[in-house]
Scaffold this motif. Structure first.
Motif, mmCIF file in Angstrom:
data_model
loop_
_atom_site.group_PDB
_atom_site.id
_atom_site.type_symbol
_atom_site.label_atom_id
_atom_site.label_comp_id
_atom_site.label_asym_id
_atom_site.label_seq_id
_atom_site.Cartn_x
_atom_site.Cartn_y
_atom_site.Cartn_z
ATOM 1 N N ALA A 1 -8.253 -1.798 -0.615
ATOM 2 C CA ALA A 1 -7.386 -0.933 -1.428
ATOM 3 C C ALA A 1 -7.140 -1.547 -2.798
ATOM 4 N N GLY A 2 -7.080 -2.886 -2.845
ATOM 5 C CA GLY A 2 -6.801 -3.574 -4.098
ATOM 6 C C GLY A 2 -7.905 -3.436 -5.134
ATOM 7 N N GLN A 3 -9.113 -3.050 -4.662
ATOM 8 C CA GLN A 3 -10.220 -2.892 -5.608
ATOM 9 C C GLN A 3 -10.097 -1.616 -6.425
ATOM 10 N N ALA A 4 -9.399 -0.627 -5.889
ATOM 11 C CA ALA A 4 -9.308 0.655 -6.583
ATOM 12 C C ALA A 4 -8.239 0.554 -7.658
ATOM 13 N N ASN A 5 -8.588 0.961 -8.861
ATOM 14 C CA ASN A 5 -7.618 0.961 -9.947
ATOM 15 C C ASN A 5 -7.120 2.389 -10.123
ATOM 16 N N ILE A 6 -5.836 2.620 -9.883
ATOM 17 C CA ILE A 6 -5.357 4.000 -9.867
ATOM 18 C C ILE A 6 -5.330 4.640 -11.249
ATOM 19 N N ASP A 7 -5.506 3.812 -12.298
ATOM 20 C CA ASP A 7 -5.529 4.391 -13.643
ATOM 21 C C ASP A 7 -6.872 5.032 -13.970
ATOM 22 N N ASP B 1 -6.896 8.453 0.452
ATOM 23 C CA ASP B 1 -7.620 7.427 -0.303
ATOM 24 C C ASP B 1 -8.647 6.669 0.535
ATOM 25 N N LEU C 1 0.826 -1.215 0.000
ATOM 26 C CA LEU C 1 0.000 0.000 0.000
ATOM 27 C C LEU C 1 0.862 1.269 0.000
ATOM 28 N N ARG C 2 2.028 1.190 -0.656
ATOM 29 C CA ARG C 2 2.934 2.325 -0.539
ATOM 30 C C ARG C 2 2.420 3.585 -1.239
ATOM 31 N N ASP C 3 1.423 3.431 -2.139
ATOM 32 C CA ASP C 3 0.876 4.641 -2.761
ATOM 33 C C ASP C 3 -0.515 4.972 -2.210
ATOM 34 N N VAL C 4 -0.819 4.476 -1.021
ATOM 35 C CA VAL C 4 -2.148 4.709 -0.431
ATOM 36 C C VAL C 4 -2.003 5.545 0.841
#
Lengths: 181, 311
Positions: free
Chosen positions: B304-310, B104, B44-47
């Motif tokens: 957190a894995g459900q969110a697609n950062i793109d 987030d 989760l380093r970008d969360v």
């Protein structure tokens, strides 16, 4: 339409594994300072077979064996539709100062190996880390990662898939191609 | 099944039993990780996660914060006593201000039942309920059930009693919902004044006699008397409560088998549970706390894995 063609049959797989085991034996002696680490999920069966062969060849029944999962270190988390679900880790010893042989079935983009290298550092600082793969899909790398021991190198296209079936009674390696309409 | 059926964790009510199994299987992986020398993974380093606590908490807050840090998330903490809430700001304004700083996920504890759901409907972030008034405390129920699963393998057919202040307990409600979804039998036990009306509609039974309840159960989950939520007197005195509903070695000795003892904390030693029982070998109270970090890591990771950062 799917097109499935064999690249290794059970005899060829047996010969390849035996050759790989001998190469490892030549390089690592009696494996007293070496650990075989299978990469979850698909490198585990191959790693087990290699580990068994090495025991027979070197006479050392206690070669260290571990199973590594690198899901939490992957670079595609939150970058697709699916949540990445982890597999178990079985690595009950420190890797500090050991020679580590990472084992996976297929080397393709190199991204799983990259994440595995990161995961490894959390278990100590290995003396040396090498990579063994049964199938090396050349010309598809997205990172500067190359295998040290290769069963078979193949040229494939992006839409191909390499299918390794080691568990069955008749082990096979296939290339599966989705034909364009 | 490789993803949760919900975007937020608001309560156990919204989870399916497959969701709960997925959380437990993921938590198994995190439990191995938090028990090795390097207890951290970079997932989760970008969360960025905001822990917003409008009510006091020690365990839950530390547990969430550790879970977030071991997943390499950035965290900000915030409690109502030191915030603009005391200057009259609304909940949505407070949270939207925090979110505009690119947060987030929000982990929130709030004294009002339904606060987490309200927030999830009105702000653009994933919400994890860390306790909303007397309503739900889903991560506590998950870690309780996870600890029982660790002890018994499966909860199917196990008999669990929840003893104490059921009326004011969000832990009790979440536990009942979770245990029922996993196939356990549940009885609630306590003074009639502290058992809510119509609780049998949740599929639980009532038992006012602790000794009878203990005879029946495999697990006893002891709850604290929540004096801070009690506006009137529900029983004559703490001493009388202790005599009727306190778990002591004398009571346990009368039953000729082992019962697993649980407590969500904080413990009032000498009231609902005696020190000897709390510290006995049948107590898994500290395992619950350890499992809390692994279970919360699993929840945060899967959400957190459900969110697609793109997107």
């Amino acid at each position: 339409m799917k097109n499935k063609r064999p690249i290794l049959d059970s005899t060829q797989i047996g010969i390849s594994l035996h050759r790989l085991a001998l190469e490892l034996h030549e390089e690592h002696g009696n494996f007293s300072n070496t650990a075989i680490i299978g990469l979850q999920p698909r490198g585990i069966n191959l790693a087990r077979k290699i580990h068994e062969l090495l025991g027979e060849i070197s006479g050392n029944d206690n070669i260290r064996f571990g199973e590594l999962d690198s899901t939490f270190y992957r670079d595609d988390f939150r970058r697709g539709d699916k949540v990445l679900i982890p597999n178990s880790i079985e690595l009950p010893f420190s890797l500090e100062g050991l020679n580590v042989i990472l084992v996976d079935d297929v080397l393709y983009t190199g991204r799983s190996v990259r994440s595995a290298l990161n995961a490894l550092t959390d278990f100590g600082r290995p003396n040396r880390t090498e990579l063994l793969v049964l199938v090396d899909r050349r010309y598809n790398r997205e990172l500067p990662i190359q295998p040290d021991y290769t069963g078979e190198a193949v040229d494939t296209r992006t839409r191909d898939r390499v299918l390794v079936e080691l568990e069955s009674d008749n082990p096979m390696v296939w290339i599966v191609t989705e034909e364009m309409k | 099944m490789s993803t949760l059926s919900t975007k937020h964790l608001l309560g156990i009510e919204q989870l399916t039993s497959a969701d709960i199994d997925l959380i437990f299987e993921t938590a198994d992986n995190f439990k191995t990780i938090i028990n090795r020398p390097i207890k951290k993974v970079p997932s989760l380093r970008d969360v960025t996660i905001a822990n917003i606590f409008f009510e006091n908490s020690t365990r839950t807050r530390v547990s969430f914060e550790l879970a977030e840090k071991r997943l390499s998330a950035d965290t900000v903490n915030f409690s109502s006593s030191s915030s603009s809430v005391s200057k009259g700001e609304t909940l949505i304004d407070t949270v939207n201000n925090i979110l505009s700083m690119k947060v987030d996920m929000v982990v929130m504890r709030h004294p009002a039942p339904g606060a987490a759901m309200f927030l999830a409907e009105h702000v653009d972030a994933q919400v994890v309920n860390a306790g909303d008034g007397t309503h739900e405390h889903p991560t506590q129920a998950l870690l309780d059930a996870y600890s029982m699963r660790e002890k018994f393998g499966s909860l199917e057919g196990k008999n669990v009693i929840i003893v104490g202040d059921i009326l004011h307990s969000r832990v009790a409600l979440s536990n009942i919902l979770c245990l029922k979804k996993l196939g356990a039998h549940v009885k609630v036990c306590g003074p009639p004044t502290l058992i809510p009306k119509f609780i049998e509609e949740l599929g639980v039974e009532m038992e006012y006699n602790l000794d009878k309840a203990l005879e029946w159960c495999d697990v006893a989950n002891m709850l604290r008397i929540q004096l801070e939520r009690q506006d009137i007197k529900y029983f004559p005195s703490l001493r009388e409560y202790q005599m009727q509903y306190g778990l002591t070695t004398d009571r346990l000795d009368r039953i000729k088998r082992d019962i697993t003892i649980m407590h969500p904390g904080p413990i009032n030693r000498g009231v609902e549970i005696s020190s000897e029982v709390a510290d006995s070998s049948n107590s898994i109270i500290l395992e619950q706390v350890e499992n809390g970090v692994a279970v919360r890591m699993a929840v945060l990771y899967l959400l957190a894995g459900q969110a697609n950062i793109d997107e």
